[in-house]
Design an enzyme around this catalytic site. Structure first.
Site, PDB file in Angstrom:
ATOM      1  N   PRO A 211      -6.018   2.208 -10.756  1.00 36.81           N
ATOM      2  CA  PRO A 211      -5.725   0.911 -10.613  1.00 36.81           C
ATOM      3  C   PRO A 211      -7.073   0.310 -10.105  1.00 36.81           C
ATOM      4  O   PRO A 211      -7.555   0.220  -9.104  1.00 36.81           O
ATOM      5  CB  PRO A 211      -5.016   1.016  -9.354  1.00 36.81           C
ATOM      6  CG  PRO A 211      -5.139   2.757  -8.363  1.00 36.81           C
ATOM      7  CD  PRO A 211      -5.254   3.420  -9.203  1.00 36.81           C
ATOM      8  N   ASP A 385     -11.811   2.415  -8.417  1.00 37.36           N
ATOM      9  CA  ASP A 385     -10.200   2.546  -8.242  1.00 37.36           C
ATOM     10  C   ASP A 385     -10.183   2.671  -7.079  1.00 37.36           C
ATOM     11  O   ASP A 385     -10.448   2.878  -5.545  1.00 37.36           O
ATOM     12  CB  ASP A 385     -11.051   4.384  -8.301  1.00 37.36           C
ATOM     13  CG  ASP A 385      -9.669   4.982  -8.887  1.00 37.36           C
ATOM     14  OD1 ASP A 385      -8.076   4.612  -7.990  1.00 37.36           O
ATOM     15  OD2 ASP A 385      -9.544   5.768  -8.918  1.00 37.36           O
ATOM     16  N   HIS A 386      -9.273   2.390  -6.948  1.00 38.44           N
ATOM     17  CA  HIS A 386      -8.237   1.473  -5.496  1.00 38.44           C
ATOM     18  C   HIS A 386      -7.643   2.816  -4.785  1.00 38.44           C
ATOM     19  O   HIS A 386      -7.098   2.533  -3.308  1.00 38.44           O
ATOM     20  CB  HIS A 386      -7.008   0.796  -5.780  1.00 38.44           C
ATOM     21  CG  HIS A 386      -7.620  -0.579  -3.985  1.00 38.44           C
ATOM     22  ND1 HIS A 386      -7.644  -0.508  -3.040  1.00 38.44           N
ATOM     23  CD2 HIS A 386      -6.678  -2.233  -4.881  1.00 38.44           C
ATOM     24  CE1 HIS A 386      -7.339  -1.644  -2.239  1.00 38.44           C
ATOM     25  NE2 HIS A 386      -7.272  -1.844  -2.998  1.00 38.44           N
ATOM     26  N   ARG A 387      -7.543   3.645  -5.668  1.00 38.22           N
ATOM     27  CA  ARG A 387      -7.137   4.891  -4.861  1.00 38.22           C
ATOM     28  C   ARG A 387      -7.633   5.062  -4.179  1.00 38.22           C
ATOM     29  O   ARG A 387      -7.736   6.533  -2.686  1.00 38.22           O
ATOM     30  CB  ARG A 387      -6.635   6.141  -6.033  1.00 38.22           C
ATOM     31  CG  ARG A 387      -5.339   5.769  -6.787  1.00 38.22           C
ATOM     32  CD  ARG A 387      -5.325   5.754  -7.707  1.00 38.22           C
ATOM     33  NE  ARG A 387      -6.485   7.072  -8.363  1.00 38.22           N
ATOM     34  CZ  ARG A 387      -6.577   7.713  -9.413  1.00 38.22           C
ATOM     35  NH1 ARG A 387      -4.960   8.128  -9.530  1.00 38.22           N
ATOM     36  NH2 ARG A 387      -7.301   7.713 -10.372  1.00 38.22           N
TER      37      ARG A 387
END
Length: 415
Positions: A211, A385-387
């Site tokens: 994401p 990468d929002h993770r």
């Protein structure tokens, strides 16, 4: 006894091989350990050493042709040996008639790829590939919709492609539209190279699984440009460095202070890297490579400039080795020299972020005293990468990066 030479696996992600060119012809003497062939992998064109000494009796896969990994590509032996007998014994050892049949099937497929026609391109797009691991239902759907299963990342057992993997694939509607358009215009159909297929697969995987969010800052480059001009003027020609070299140098120093950005998402954990191995995007005629400047956080800007020049030359010559492009922890993509003022870049998996660097342009700004002035400004955009990276983490990284750019000397003492 004659030796059957097989298509080698030259990179972790290589799924098939393509012969760029043979360095010897049938009947030539060859020596073990001496390069005899150039092979196109999914990353680069690499020389491969002959596995045995003798005479190159038969070339089974010619220049420009493709074949599966471990498929026979040549026979080497004594001048009076029969290559057919050696190949027959090889096939018997590998599985008898089945192996032989597979080899014969592969050759015409490679020939069609080397000399594509309109009909062959159409059939390869619509017919299911029997070598791809996919469920019968997925193969039927792919055939009906004209989906190339080789471009799909399977989520089933052992990477098998199942029905749900085709949900995001191009629909029959888009294929149909393209075909109608092609029928009314002259179209040059260029077969996918291994590199292009790998780029497509990896970037599609990145967009679909990581994401992304984006953070942009506008940096005053006035001090940095003046500092570089003064520093370069005092250096010999072989030690001069560019603005891009400074971008890599300062970004590596900033990553050292923000290791959360120098990380990657793994299935069971987040890998936080102690060293900064900087992937540098290099545009090539047939695709994009990202050779790695290793330990960029420990190098001087002059060392980074020299290493970058070496890697770029290897990339343009198609001579990068796996160790030159594997293992990067963060990427920089600079389109500023092409006049692009700002853009967003897709994360290079498994990394968690990439920095997109735009051109430095004169920009009107409101000065601290309230008047309007002009400054040399550059926009950089961090794809996250929002993770792995939260907004505040990315913002703190860019805050440090902007500090280093606007006061480059501070990076030498505070980095």
């Amino acid at each position: 006894m004659a030796t059957v030479m097989e298509m080698p696996k030259l990179s972790d992600t290589m799924s098939e091989g393509s012969v760029a060119r043979w360095l010897k012809k049938e009947g030539d003497k060859v020596s073990a350990g001496i390069p005899v062939i150039e092979i196109d992998t999914d990353k680069a064109t690499m020389e491969y050493e002959c596995p045995a000494s003798g005479t190159l009796l038969k070339i089974l896969v010619g220049d420009g042709q493709k074949c599966a990994l471990q498929a026979p590509i040549a026979v080497i032996g004594k001048p009076d040996e029969k290559w057919e007998e050696a190949l027959e014994k090889y096939n018997a050892k590998k599985g008898g008639a089945a192996a032989s049949s597979e080899t014969k099937k592969e050759a015409p497929k490679a020939s069609s790829a080397a000399a594509p026609s309109a009909s062959s391109s159409k059939s390869s797009a619509s017919a299911p590939d029997l070598n791809v691991k996919a469920s019968p239902l997925a193969k039927k759907i792919a055939a009906d919709k004209g989906i190339d299963l080789k471009a799909i990342q399977g989520s089933g057992p052992n990477g098998r492609i199942v029905q749900r993997d085709l949900d995001q694939a191009p629909s029959s509607g888009s294929s149909s539209s393209s075909f109608v358009f092609a029928a009314n215009a002259e179209v040059e159909k260029i077969p996918h190279t291994n590199m292009r297929k790998t780029i497509a697969r990896r970037l599609a995987e990145s967009v679909n699984t990581a994401p992304h969010f984006f953070l942009t800052v506008n940096i005053n480059m006035t001090n940095l440009l003046a500092w570089r001009k003064d520093a370069v003027a005092k250096l010999p020609e072989n030690e001069k460095f560019s603005v891009n070299d400074l971008v890599i140098f300062l970004t590596a120093r900033a990553l050292k202070r923000h290791p959360d950005v120098n990380s990657s998402w793994q299935d069971d954990y987040v890998a936080k890297y102690r060293d900064v191995h900087m992937s540098v995007a290099v545009a090539l005629p047939n695709g994009l490579m990202t050779p790695v400047v290793r330990h960029a956080d420990k190098l001087t800007v002059v060392q980074i400039a020299q290493e970058t020049k070496r890697l770029v030359k290897l990339a343009k010559d198609g001579k990068l080795q796996p160790n030159d492009y594997a293992g990067g922890t963060f990427s920089v993509s600079n389109l500023g020299m092409a006049g692009i003022e700002s853009f967003t870049a897709i994360i290079n998996p498994p990394q968690a972020a990439i920095l997109a660097v735009g051109a430095t342009v004169p920009t009107p700004v409101v000065l601290p005293n309230g008047t309007i002035g002009v400054e040399q400004r550059m926009k950089v955009t961090l794809s996250c990468d929002h993770r792995v990276i939260d907004g505040a983490v990315g913002a703190e990284f860019l805050k440090t990066l902007r500090q280093f750019f606007e006061d480059p000397v501070s990076a030498l003492f505070l980095g």
